[in-house]
Design a protein around this motif. Structure first.
Motif, PDB file in Angstrom:
ATOM      1  N   GLY A  76       0.821  -1.198   0.000  1.00  0.00           N
ATOM      2  CA  GLY A  76       0.000   0.000   0.000  1.00  0.00           C
ATOM      3  C   GLY A  76       0.860   1.255   0.000  1.00  0.00           C
ATOM      4  O   GLY A  76       2.090   1.186   0.072  1.00  0.00           O
ATOM      5  N   SER A  77       0.199   2.399  -0.102  1.00  0.00           N
ATOM      6  CA  SER A  77       0.890   3.691  -0.109  1.00  0.00           C
ATOM      7  C   SER A  77       0.305   4.561   1.004  1.00  0.00           C
ATOM      8  O   SER A  77      -0.870   4.914   0.977  1.00  0.00           O
ATOM      9  CB  SER A  77       0.720   4.383  -1.466  1.00  0.00           C
ATOM     10  OG  SER A  77       1.288   3.605  -2.501  1.00  0.00           O
ATOM     11  N   PHE A  78       1.149   4.890   1.983  1.00  0.00           N
ATOM     12  CA  PHE A  78       0.742   5.676   3.144  1.00  0.00           C
ATOM     13  C   PHE A  78       1.290   7.088   3.016  1.00  0.00           C
ATOM     14  O   PHE A  78       2.493   7.275   2.778  1.00  0.00           O
ATOM     15  CB  PHE A  78       1.268   5.037   4.423  1.00  0.00           C
ATOM     16  CG  PHE A  78       0.676   3.693   4.736  1.00  0.00           C
ATOM     17  CD1 PHE A  78      -0.343   3.574   5.668  1.00  0.00           C
ATOM     18  CD2 PHE A  78       1.133   2.537   4.098  1.00  0.00           C
ATOM     19  CE1 PHE A  78      -0.891   2.325   5.974  1.00  0.00           C
ATOM     20  CE2 PHE A  78       0.593   1.292   4.387  1.00  0.00           C
ATOM     21  CZ  PHE A  78      -0.431   1.183   5.325  1.00  0.00           C
ATOM     22  N   PHE A  79       0.433   8.084   3.184  1.00  0.00           N
ATOM     23  CA  PHE A  79       0.842   9.483   3.123  1.00  0.00           C
ATOM     24  C   PHE A  79       0.666  10.080   4.516  1.00  0.00           C
ATOM     25  O   PHE A  79      -0.435  10.412   4.942  1.00  0.00           O
ATOM     26  CB  PHE A  79       0.024  10.225   2.069  1.00  0.00           C
ATOM     27  CG  PHE A  79       0.282   9.717   0.676  1.00  0.00           C
ATOM     28  CD1 PHE A  79       1.364  10.186  -0.057  1.00  0.00           C
ATOM     29  CD2 PHE A  79      -0.520   8.736   0.127  1.00  0.00           C
ATOM     30  CE1 PHE A  79       1.629   9.696  -1.324  1.00  0.00           C
ATOM     31  CE2 PHE A  79      -0.268   8.237  -1.145  1.00  0.00           C
ATOM     32  CZ  PHE A  79       0.816   8.721  -1.868  1.00  0.00           C
ATOM     33  N   PHE A  80       1.803  10.190   5.217  1.00  0.00           N
ATOM     34  CA  PHE A  80       1.776  10.552   6.624  1.00  0.00           C
ATOM     35  C   PHE A  80       1.859  12.061   6.835  1.00  0.00           C
ATOM     36  O   PHE A  80       2.585  12.766   6.133  1.00  0.00           O
ATOM     37  CB  PHE A  80       2.937   9.899   7.362  1.00  0.00           C
ATOM     38  CG  PHE A  80       2.812   8.404   7.499  1.00  0.00           C
ATOM     39  CD1 PHE A  80       1.577   7.787   7.568  1.00  0.00           C
ATOM     40  CD2 PHE A  80       3.948   7.608   7.576  1.00  0.00           C
ATOM     41  CE1 PHE A  80       1.467   6.410   7.707  1.00  0.00           C
ATOM     42  CE2 PHE A  80       3.844   6.236   7.720  1.00  0.00           C
ATOM     43  CZ  PHE A  80       2.605   5.636   7.781  1.00  0.00           C
ATOM     44  N   LEU A  81       1.144  12.516   7.862  1.00  0.00           N
ATOM     45  CA  LEU A  81       1.333  13.874   8.360  1.00  0.00           C
ATOM     46  C   LEU A  81       2.589  13.896   9.229  1.00  0.00           C
ATOM     47  O   LEU A  81       2.790  13.001  10.051  1.00  0.00           O
ATOM     48  CB  LEU A  81       0.134  14.302   9.203  1.00  0.00           C
ATOM     49  CG  LEU A  81      -1.192  14.549   8.475  1.00  0.00           C
ATOM     50  CD1 LEU A  81      -2.305  14.773   9.488  1.00  0.00           C
ATOM     51  CD2 LEU A  81      -1.071  15.729   7.532  1.00  0.00           C
ATOM     52  N   GLY A  82       3.397  14.927   9.051  1.00  0.00           N
ATOM     53  CA  GLY A  82       4.606  15.020   9.857  1.00  0.00           C
ATOM     54  C   GLY A  82       4.304  15.057  11.345  1.00  0.00           C
ATOM     55  O   GLY A  82       5.029  14.462  12.163  1.00  0.00           O
ATOM     56  N   SER A  83       3.215  15.727  11.728  1.00  0.00           N
ATOM     57  CA  SER A  83       2.855  15.845  13.140  1.00  0.00           C
ATOM     58  C   SER A  83       2.499  14.490  13.747  1.00  0.00           C
ATOM     59  O   SER A  83       2.712  14.273  14.949  1.00  0.00           O
ATOM     60  CB  SER A  83       1.678  16.812  13.308  1.00  0.00           C
ATOM     61  OG  SER A  83       0.570  16.392  12.528  1.00  0.00           O
ATOM     62  N   ASN A  84       1.967  13.580  12.946  1.00  0.00           N
ATOM     63  CA  ASN A  84       1.661  12.238  13.451  1.00  0.00           C
ATOM     64  C   ASN A  84       2.871  11.315  13.367  1.00  0.00           C
ATOM     65  O   ASN A  84       3.068  10.460  14.233  1.00  0.00           O
ATOM     66  CB  ASN A  84       0.494  11.632  12.666  1.00  0.00           C
ATOM     67  CG  ASN A  84      -0.839  12.272  13.009  1.00  0.00           C
ATOM     68  OD1 ASN A  84      -1.006  12.816  14.105  1.00  0.00           O
ATOM     69  ND2 ASN A  84      -1.776  12.230  12.083  1.00  0.00           N
ATOM     70  N   ALA A  85       3.656  11.482  12.322  1.00  0.00           N
ATOM     71  CA  ALA A  85       4.824  10.618  12.154  1.00  0.00           C
ATOM     72  C   ALA A  85       5.793  10.744  13.321  1.00  0.00           C
ATOM     73  O   ALA A  85       6.360   9.739  13.788  1.00  0.00           O
ATOM     74  CB  ALA A  85       5.533  10.953  10.844  1.00  0.00           C
ATOM     75  N   VAL A  86       5.971  11.961  13.830  1.00  0.00           N
ATOM     76  CA  VAL A  86       6.909  12.142  14.946  1.00  0.00           C
ATOM     77  C   VAL A  86       6.367  11.533  16.232  1.00  0.00           C
ATOM     78  O   VAL A  86       7.136  11.222  17.149  1.00  0.00           O
ATOM     79  CB  VAL A  86       7.241  13.639  15.162  1.00  0.00           C
ATOM     80  CG1 VAL A  86       7.938  14.209  13.951  1.00  0.00           C
ATOM     81  CG2 VAL A  86       5.984  14.448  15.486  1.00  0.00           C
ATOM     82  N   ASN A  87       5.044  11.342  16.312  1.00  0.00           N
ATOM     83  CA  ASN A  87       4.444  10.743  17.510  1.00  0.00           C
ATOM     84  C   ASN A  87       4.421   9.218  17.456  1.00  0.00           C
ATOM     85  O   ASN A  87       4.320   8.564  18.500  1.00  0.00           O
ATOM     86  CB  ASN A  87       3.012  11.257  17.697  1.00  0.00           C
ATOM     87  CG  ASN A  87       2.954  12.695  18.139  1.00  0.00           C
ATOM     88  OD1 ASN A  87       3.818  13.157  18.873  1.00  0.00           O
ATOM     89  ND2 ASN A  87       1.950  13.425  17.680  1.00  0.00           N
ATOM     90  N   PHE A  88       4.504   8.660  16.239  1.00  0.00           N
ATOM     91  CA  PHE A  88       4.464   7.204  16.096  1.00  0.00           C
ATOM     92  C   PHE A  88       5.603   6.717  15.196  1.00  0.00           C
ATOM     93  O   PHE A  88       5.370   6.070  14.174  1.00  0.00           O
ATOM     94  CB  PHE A  88       3.118   6.766  15.514  1.00  0.00           C
ATOM     95  CG  PHE A  88       1.929   7.124  16.357  1.00  0.00           C
ATOM     96  CD1 PHE A  88       1.605   6.372  17.477  1.00  0.00           C
ATOM     97  CD2 PHE A  88       1.140   8.213  16.044  1.00  0.00           C
ATOM     98  CE1 PHE A  88       0.513   6.689  18.265  1.00  0.00           C
ATOM     99  CE2 PHE A  88       0.044   8.548  16.818  1.00  0.00           C
ATOM    100  CZ  PHE A  88      -0.276   7.785  17.933  1.00  0.00           C
ATOM    101  N   PRO A  89       6.846   7.013  15.568  1.00  0.00           N
ATOM    102  CA  PRO A  89       7.973   6.618  14.708  1.00  0.00           C
ATOM    103  C   PRO A  89       8.097   5.102  14.576  1.00  0.00           C
ATOM    104  O   PRO A  89       8.576   4.610  13.550  1.00  0.00           O
ATOM    105  CB  PRO A  89       9.191   7.212  15.424  1.00  0.00           C
ATOM    106  CG  PRO A  89       8.763   7.369  16.857  1.00  0.00           C
ATOM    107  CD  PRO A  89       7.300   7.711  16.789  1.00  0.00           C
ATOM    108  N   ASP A  90       7.643   4.365  15.592  1.00  0.00           N
ATOM    109  CA  ASP A  90       7.713   2.903  15.517  1.00  0.00           C
ATOM    110  C   ASP A  90       6.782   2.363  14.437  1.00  0.00           C
ATOM    111  O   ASP A  90       7.121   1.397  13.743  1.00  0.00           O
ATOM    112  CB  ASP A  90       7.358   2.289  16.871  1.00  0.00           C
ATOM    113  CG  ASP A  90       5.980   2.716  17.372  1.00  0.00           C
ATOM    114  OD1 ASP A  90       5.613   3.896  17.160  1.00  0.00           O
ATOM    115  OD2 ASP A  90       5.265   1.876  17.964  1.00  0.00           O
TER     116      ASP A  90
END
Length: 245
Positions: A76-90
């Motif tokens: 799949g293709s995931f388009f992450f928000l930077g604000s969420n990515a930093v909260n869930f790096p795992d």
């Protein structure tokens, strides 16, 4: 008929406003329509469905989507928000290790049509930086709300972005998303398409996760029945590149 200088000035001001609106909003919008048309044809010719997920990552749904895709050997293709990515790096790291696309979707989800240009550009760039620091692909960019202005369009081109549009919108971010049957019928009629979904755990309500996972399962079953391929954006790009060359 005599036209005084004041009337001429009004005409020029009006013409200037119209030109500004066309360049700032309509030109990028027309370009988007053209790109979506090309994307729809590419999917149809390839018999391909691309599953895309915006606004993550989140703790539960992002992982559940990944597990369902992995179970069926699908990328799949995931388009992450930077604000969420930093909260869930795992979560970002796990999805990357499983071979799924990770693109960026701004930092705070500003709307290009409702934000000042420098504010929106900074939001896009910050999102790119945060997501790519965690292993995301700088090239893959999904505009927030599907909106771009002249400024964000040119910025994206200068940064080398691929604007990753969609062709089918299930409206899963609304309280009343489209019925599964309508979406599956649209995929079938078009012989594929790029599907827009969201991997938020709870919005717009507690039924969102079940809706998204159920639709993915339905698409997988349709693809098996109709001999469609389910690909990531990167895999679709590879097909497009090979056909051009």
């Amino acid at each position: 008929m005599f036209i005084n200088d004041q009337v001429i000035s009004v005409i020029f001001i009006f013409a200037g406003i119209c030109l500004f609106i066309f360049l700032w909003f309509l030109a990028p919008y027309i370009w988007r329509l053209y790109e979506v048309k090309k994307l729809r044809k590419l999917c149809s010719d390839a018999g391909a469905v691309v599953l895309t997920f915006d606004d993550g990552p989140h703790h539960e749904l992002s992982k559940n989507i990944m597990q369902l895709l992995d179970k069926n050997s699908i990328k799949g293709s995931f388009f992450f928000l930077g604000s969420n990515a930093v909260n869930f790096p795992d979560v970002v790291d796990t999805i990357k290790k499983r071979g799924h696309d990770i693109g960026h979707h701004s930092y705070a989800h500003f709307n290009a049509w409702k934000s000042l240009p420098h504010t929106h550009i900074k939001d896009i760039y910050r999102g790119e930086q945060e997501v790519t620091k965690l292993g995301g692909n700088k090239t893959l960019f999904r505009p927030t709300y599907g909106k771009i202005s002249l400024a964000s369009w040119l910025f994206g081109l200068l940064r080398g972005y691929q604007f990753c549009w969609w062709t089918i919108d299930p409206k899963d971010s609304l309280e009343n998303p489209r019925p599964y049957a309508d979406i599956l019928a649209e995929i079938k009629v078009n012989n594929g398409g790029v599907i827009l979904l969201h991997d938020n755990d709870t919005y717009p309500d507690e039924n969102h996760s079940d809706y998204v996972l159920g639709l993915i399962q339905g698409i997988i079953e349709l693809a098996e029945k109709d001999d469609l391929k389910i690909l990531s954006f990167s895999q679709l790009n590879a097909i497009n590149f090979s056909s051009v060359n």
